[in-house]
Motif scaffolding. Structure first.
Motif, PDB file in Angstrom:
ATOM      1  N   HIS A 171       0.809  -1.217   0.000  1.00 43.04           N
ATOM      2  CA  HIS A 171       0.000   0.000   0.000  1.00 43.04           C
ATOM      3  C   HIS A 171       0.841   1.264   0.000  1.00 43.04           C
ATOM      4  N   ASP A 173       2.531   4.403   1.395  1.00 45.22           N
ATOM      5  CA  ASP A 173       2.270   5.235   2.563  1.00 45.22           C
ATOM      6  C   ASP A 173       0.781   5.528   2.763  1.00 45.22           C
ATOM      7  N   GLN A 174      -0.090   4.912   1.963  1.00 44.04           N
ATOM      8  CA  GLN A 174      -1.529   5.120   2.139  1.00 44.04           C
ATOM      9  C   GLN A 174      -2.036   4.248   3.276  1.00 44.04           C
ATOM     10  N   ASP A 175      -2.844   4.835   4.152  1.00 46.65           N
ATOM     11  CA  ASP A 175      -3.428   4.012   5.203  1.00 46.65           C
ATOM     12  C   ASP A 175      -4.757   3.445   4.720  1.00 46.65           C
ATOM     13  N   GLU A 178      -7.695   5.872   3.900  1.00 51.68           N
ATOM     14  CA  GLU A 178      -7.557   6.525   2.591  1.00 51.68           C
ATOM     15  C   GLU A 178      -7.951   5.576   1.463  1.00 51.68           C
ATOM     16  N   LEU A 179      -7.469   4.344   1.560  1.00 53.11           N
ATOM     17  CA  LEU A 179      -7.766   3.375   0.506  1.00 53.11           C
ATOM     18  C   LEU A 179      -9.258   3.068   0.448  1.00 53.11           C
ATOM     19  N   THR A 182     -10.981   5.886  -1.262  1.00 55.00           N
ATOM     20  CA  THR A 182     -10.807   5.824  -2.718  1.00 55.00           C
ATOM     21  C   THR A 182     -11.740   4.788  -3.330  1.00 55.00           C
TER      22      THR A 182
END
Length: 191
Positions: A171, A173-175, A178-179, A182
Motif C-alpha cells: 500500500h 504510505d496510504q493508510d 484513505e484506501l 478511494t
C-alpha cells in the motif's frame, strides 16, 4: 464425543490461531491441544476427524466476525448516502482488523476449500449468505448503488484486507482509511 461447549469453544479458538499462524497443514489435533493448553488428545474427544474440525472452525470464525447485536441498526441511523457507505466500510475494516487472526484463518480455510469440496460447499453457502445479507441491508437502507455496487465493495474490501494482512508494504504510505475512501469514491454512485 465430549459435550463441554466452553471447552469446544476454547479448542476452536486455538484451531483458528493455529490456522492463522501455521496454515492449514499446521492444523493438527496436537497443535490445537498445545495452543489451547489442554492435555494431548483432548481435541480428538471433540472432533471425529480433521474435516469436522475444519468445518466447525469455519462456523466459529463467522461467529467471531459477526457484529454485536444491534450494531448494524445503530450504524445505519445516519441518512443513507455515499458518506455513510464510506463510514460503514471503515467500520468494517476496523472490526475485521481487530479480528486479524480470524480473518487470516478464513483465508487459510478458503485455500483449503480448493482441495476439500465439502468445505468449499460450506464456505460458499456461508459467504453467499453473508453477501446476500449485505446486499439486502444496503438496498433496504436506501444506500446509493445496487447489488453490483455491494458485490464490488465486497471484492475490493476482501482484496484490500488480504493485502493489508499479508503484504502491508504494498500500500505504500496510504493508510486503510484513505484506501477505503478511494474505493467508495470510485465505486459508489452519488445518491
Amino acid at each position: 464425543m465430549a459435550r463441554n461447549p466452553e471447552r469446544r469453544t476454547v479448542l476452536l479458538d486455538a484451531a483458528i490461531e493455529a490456522l492463522a499462524h501455521e496454515g492449514a497443514r499446521g492444523l493438527t489435533f496436537r497443535a490445537v491441544d498445545a495452543r489451547a493448553g489442554v492435555p494431548t488428545g483432548t481435541s480428538s474427544n471433540y472432533f471425529t476427524d480433521r474435516d469436522q474440525l475444519l468445518s466447525q472452525v469455519a462456523d466459529r470464525i463467522f461467529v467471531r466476525l459477526a457484529p454485536p447485536p444491534g450494531a448494524i441498526d445503530a450504524a445505519l441511523l445516519p441518512a443513507p448516502g455515499k458518506e455513510l457507505v464510506g463510514e460503514l466500510m471503515r467500520w468494517m475494516v476496523r472490526r475485521l482488523s481487530a479480528e486479524r487472526t480470524c480473518y487470516l484463518g478464513l483465508f487459510e480455510l478458503r485455500l483449503e476449500a480448493v482441495r476439500r469440496p465439502e468445505l468449499r460447499t460450506q464456505l460458499t453457502k456461508v459467504l453467499r449468505s453473508d453477501l446476500d445479507l449485505n446486499i439486502r441491508i444496503h438496498l433496504d437502507a436506501g444506500m446509493p448503488g445496487d447489488a453490483d455496487t455491494v458485490r464490488l465493495l465486497y471484492f475490493a474490501l476482501t482484496g484490500l484486507l488480504f493485502d493489508h494482512f499479508t503484504v502491508p508494504d504494498l500500500h505504500g504510505d496510504q493508510d486503510l482509511d484513505e484506501l477505503v475512501g478511494t474505493v467508495v469514491a470510485r465505486l459508489v454512485p452519488e445518491s
